[in-house]
Design an enzyme around this catalytic site. Structure first.
Site, PDB file in Angstrom:
ATOM      1  N   GLU A  54       0.806  -1.215   0.000  1.00 17.42           N
ATOM      2  CA  GLU A  54       0.000   0.000   0.000  1.00 17.42           C
ATOM      3  C   GLU A  54       0.850   1.282   0.000  1.00 17.42           C
ATOM      4  O   GLU A  54       0.604   2.181  -0.828  1.00 17.42           O
ATOM      5  CB  GLU A  54      -0.960   0.002   1.203  1.00 17.42           C
ATOM      6  CG  GLU A  54      -1.955  -1.142   1.220  1.00 17.42           C
ATOM      7  CD  GLU A  54      -1.473  -2.332   2.030  1.00 17.42           C
ATOM      8  OE1 GLU A  54      -2.301  -2.959   2.701  1.00 17.42           O
ATOM      9  OE2 GLU A  54      -0.249  -2.616   1.998  1.00 17.42           O
ATOM     10  N   LEU A 206      20.140 -29.315  -1.678  1.00 18.47           N
ATOM     11  CA  LEU A 206      18.780 -28.803  -1.484  1.00 18.47           C
ATOM     12  C   LEU A 206      18.696 -27.284  -1.603  1.00 18.47           C
ATOM     13  O   LEU A 206      17.825 -26.656  -1.013  1.00 18.47           O
ATOM     14  CB  LEU A 206      18.213 -29.254  -0.125  1.00 18.47           C
ATOM     15  CG  LEU A 206      18.116 -30.761   0.077  1.00 18.47           C
ATOM     16  CD1 LEU A 206      17.518 -31.066   1.438  1.00 18.47           C
ATOM     17  CD2 LEU A 206      17.304 -31.430  -1.013  1.00 18.47           C
ATOM     18  N   GLY A 294      13.077 -39.568   1.069  1.00 15.54           N
ATOM     19  CA  GLY A 294      12.804 -40.927   0.633  1.00 15.54           C
ATOM     20  C   GLY A 294      11.478 -41.434   1.172  1.00 15.54           C
ATOM     21  O   GLY A 294      10.723 -40.716   1.843  1.00 15.54           O
TER      22      GLY A 294
END
Length: 362
Positions: A54, A206, A294
């Site tokens: 905003e 990762l 896994g």
């Protein structure tokens, strides 16, 4: 509300999406200021500590805001945080009307921003494109209402649902296009979680590497007995949290020296407490958690009812019934024990098929 309102709210939602990778732990919010059918200003929240949508839109509009309508994807905040209250800024700017997609689930705000605007004589309408706004902030909503992150598990498999050969070989079942697509999911996630076996076997990093992003997600390793090596690649280039059940101070000190944070969260069986882990992640500001693990961890999370959504990549190949499955659920005696899913999206990614499904709860 009319078609024009929907058009401007859609534009605000499109702006909010620009914060998909960066706004966390704050929600993704967009704002469009309109007067007499013309856009005066627009903005979106990029990252925590910086201006909200905003004020950015008001800044762009300058002194033309009196009598304008503000389209905001989330209720304007009413409290002083790292930035001033957005509701106050809209009031001071003299806007006549505010259209809000959804009420803020944050108890510090919820309903109070709307009430403050109305008390100032501003017309407020809420609920336009609420489903779209809620989906965009699905993790933030869950964290604010339940104290848990949205858990999304990614699984790559053959068409017969096998994720690796019996000997563990799995690189690569799916195509490069699918693997690049996974990095989009990593980039939008606050944390990427795996089990220690994945780190030991693949030395997985990762991290987000195949797309441009200014923020790396927290990497979380569940390691009940602290088997991870301090030399693992996962400790390079970003924050790592190791969650364990073993209060081994010597091993913990070694991991902390490697740059990791360690949390000891054990359940009654002496393994990592999965629910406590997710509550901890929510407490440190994680909205969305991507699980890349896994069949053992996937099965444990599913059986505990802790997975909200699955991102499944299916390659056009068969690996046979001796290969490893997607999730260890144990033997089911009745169909009522099955994990039921709801289709959300199915599309082709490269040579593979990507299926997005939600897990039915209760």
């Amino acid at each position: 509300m009319n078609a024009a309102d929907s058009q401007w709210m859609a534009q605000a939602l499109h702006l909010a999406e620009r914060g998909l990778f960066t706004a966390t732990p704050n929600p993704r919010v967009g704002c469009v200021l309109v007067k007499e059918g013309a856009v005066l200003g627009e903005g979106w929240h990029e990252r925590t500590g910086e201006s909200h949508a905003e004020p950015l839109a008001l800044r762009m509009a300058g002194d033309k805001t009196h009598g304008a309508t503000a389209y905001v994807t989330l209720e304007p905040c009413s409290h002083q945080g790292r930035t001033p209250p957005c509701a106050d800024a809209l009031i001071a700017a003299g806007v006549a009307r505010v259209v809000v997609a959804m009420q803020d689930p944050n108890p510090l705000v919820s309903g109070q921003g709307i009430a403050k605007l109305r008390a100032a004589g501003i017309e407020v309408e809420c609920g336009l494109m609420e489903a779209e706004a809620s989906t965009l902030n699905i993790g933030f909503v869950k964290r604010m209402t339940l104290g848990l992150p949205w858990v999304r598990s990614k699984i790559a498999a053959s068409l017969d649902g096998r994720t690796a050969l019996a000997n563990g070989e799995s690189q690569w079942i799916t195509s490069e296009a699918a693997r690049r697509d996974v990095h989009e999911w990593r980039a939008r996630s606050c944390a990427v979680m795996t089990g220690v076996d994945t780190v030991l076997k693949d030395d997985a990093q990762l991290s987000v590497r195949h797309i441009t992003t200014t923020r790396q997600p927290l990497r979380v390793v569940l390691d009940s007995h602290l088997r991870i090596s301090s030399n693992a690649k996962i400790f390079h280039g970003g924050q790592v949290l190791v969650v364990t059940a073993a209060a081994d101070l010597k091993k913990i000190a070694v991991l902390e020296q490697a740059g990791a944070k360690v949390a000891v969260l054990a359940d009654e069986s002496g393994r990592v407490d999965l629910l406590a882990t997710l509550r901890h992640l929510a407490a440190i500001g994680c909205n969305e958690v991507l699980v890349e693990a896994g069949s053992t961890l996937n099965g444990a999370l599913l059986k505990a009812g802790l997975v909200d959504e699955l991102v499944l990549y299916f390659a056009p190949q068969l690996l046979g019934d001796m290969a490893r499955g997607m999730a260890q659920l144990g033997e089911l005696d009745e169909l009522e024990q099955r994990v039921e899913l709801t289709w959300q999206d199915v599309r082709q990614v490269g040579n593979d098929l990507r299926m997005l499904v939600k897990v039915k709860k209760g």
